[in-house]
Design a protein around this motif. Sequence first.
Motif, mmCIF file in Angstrom:
data_model
loop_
_atom_site.group_PDB
_atom_site.id
_atom_site.type_symbol
_atom_site.label_atom_id
_atom_site.label_comp_id
_atom_site.label_asym_id
_atom_site.label_seq_id
_atom_site.Cartn_x
_atom_site.Cartn_y
_atom_site.Cartn_z
ATOM 1 N N ILE A 39 22.341 46.418 14.892
ATOM 2 C CA ILE A 39 21.034 46.286 15.716
ATOM 3 C C ILE A 39 20.168 45.272 15.357
ATOM 4 O O ILE A 39 20.208 44.732 14.313
ATOM 5 C CB ILE A 39 20.292 47.688 16.120
ATOM 6 C CG1 ILE A 39 19.590 47.940 14.983
ATOM 7 C CG2 ILE A 39 21.189 48.619 16.926
ATOM 8 C CD1 ILE A 39 18.677 49.370 15.143
ATOM 9 N N THR B 10 15.036 47.025 25.107
ATOM 10 C CA THR B 10 15.610 47.686 25.940
ATOM 11 C C THR B 10 16.844 47.378 26.674
ATOM 12 O O THR B 10 17.785 48.023 27.048
ATOM 13 C CB THR B 10 14.707 48.813 26.962
ATOM 14 O OG1 THR B 10 13.932 47.680 27.772
ATOM 15 C CG2 THR B 10 13.466 49.337 26.105
ATOM 16 N N ARG C 225 25.418 57.679 20.615
ATOM 17 C CA ARG C 225 24.783 56.843 21.479
ATOM 18 C C ARG C 225 23.573 56.562 20.999
ATOM 19 O O ARG C 225 22.747 57.560 20.697
ATOM 20 C CB ARG C 225 25.002 57.775 22.827
ATOM 21 C CG ARG C 225 24.468 56.698 23.720
ATOM 22 C CD ARG C 225 24.956 57.669 25.264
ATOM 23 N NE ARG C 225 24.498 56.631 26.389
ATOM 24 C CZ ARG C 225 23.394 56.463 27.383
ATOM 25 N NH1 ARG C 225 22.502 57.386 26.921
ATOM 26 N NH2 ARG C 225 23.429 55.776 28.079
ATOM 27 N N LEU D 168 20.027 48.176 25.032
ATOM 28 C CA LEU D 168 20.582 49.759 25.257
ATOM 29 C C LEU D 168 21.135 50.126 26.411
ATOM 30 O O LEU D 168 20.807 49.660 27.420
ATOM 31 C CB LEU D 168 19.296 50.420 24.609
ATOM 32 C CG LEU D 168 18.753 50.142 23.364
ATOM 33 C CD1 LEU D 168 17.383 50.979 23.188
ATOM 34 C CD2 LEU D 168 19.717 50.508 22.198
ATOM 35 N N PRO D 169 21.940 51.140 26.397
ATOM 36 C CA PRO D 169 22.435 52.058 25.078
ATOM 37 C C PRO D 169 23.592 51.352 24.494
ATOM 38 O O PRO D 169 24.101 50.420 25.025
ATOM 39 C CB PRO D 169 22.836 53.366 25.956
ATOM 40 C CG PRO D 169 23.277 52.682 27.418
ATOM 41 C CD PRO D 169 22.267 51.608 27.717
ATOM 42 N N LEU E 109 13.170 55.911 20.304
ATOM 43 C CA LEU E 109 14.835 55.914 20.641
ATOM 44 C C LEU E 109 15.357 57.272 20.328
ATOM 45 O O LEU E 109 14.829 58.308 19.820
ATOM 46 C CB LEU E 109 15.599 55.097 19.734
ATOM 47 C CG LEU E 109 14.972 53.529 19.442
ATOM 48 C CD1 LEU E 109 15.745 52.738 18.428
ATOM 49 C CD2 LEU E 109 15.363 52.904 20.957
ATOM 50 N N SER F 123 19.918 55.244 22.677
ATOM 51 C CA SER F 123 19.203 55.037 23.836
ATOM 52 C C SER F 123 17.899 54.916 23.798
ATOM 53 O O SER F 123 17.101 55.408 22.821
ATOM 54 C CB SER F 123 19.686 55.788 24.888
ATOM 55 O OG SER F 123 19.503 57.165 24.574
#
Length: 180
Positions: free
Chosen positions: A153, A159, A176, A162-163, A33, A178
């Motif tokens: 989270i 994925t 951020r 995200l973001p 990440l 991501s």
Amino acid sequence: MQKQKKRFISSVLAGAIITACAVTQAYAKADALALTVEIPQLDTAEYHKPYVAVWLEDSARKSTQVALWYQIDKKNNEGLEWLKDLRQWWRRGGRSLDLPYDGFTSATKGPGTHEVSIDLSKADFKDLAPGNYKLRIEAVREVGGRENVVIPITLPLETSSLPISKTGKTELGKIRLSVQ
């Protein structure tokens, strides 16, 4: 007519393959990440770079350290004295660390955007149980304020989630998380 059928079947098959690839990618697990942390330029008479701590906290408030920025170049390790001002981090495990902690300690950062790489395959992260977590980013500045931004989270992190972005109000700007 036979050629049209073959073309139609080929295009349907190609579309199905593209869709399957997109779905597989969207639900893939993230292995690394990128956390981007913005430190805003503040218009103050006396400006000091903030101390910043980043950690992952489970529902039992057990913490896994991610990053720590403090004044490491002060003589006689005087920068360590002010780490307790990162109150949430200090209470969640900072006081028990032997600093500088290899792999996440670095010098304070000035105004601008800074990136932290989080390798989820490292021992500290790969053994984390699936579940709900909070990524916490805390900043405190001498002759300034303090701020704590929380990003909820779920691990394993997919994925497709995200973001994730949040914005601080004073000591932290845009944050951020991501896929790297």
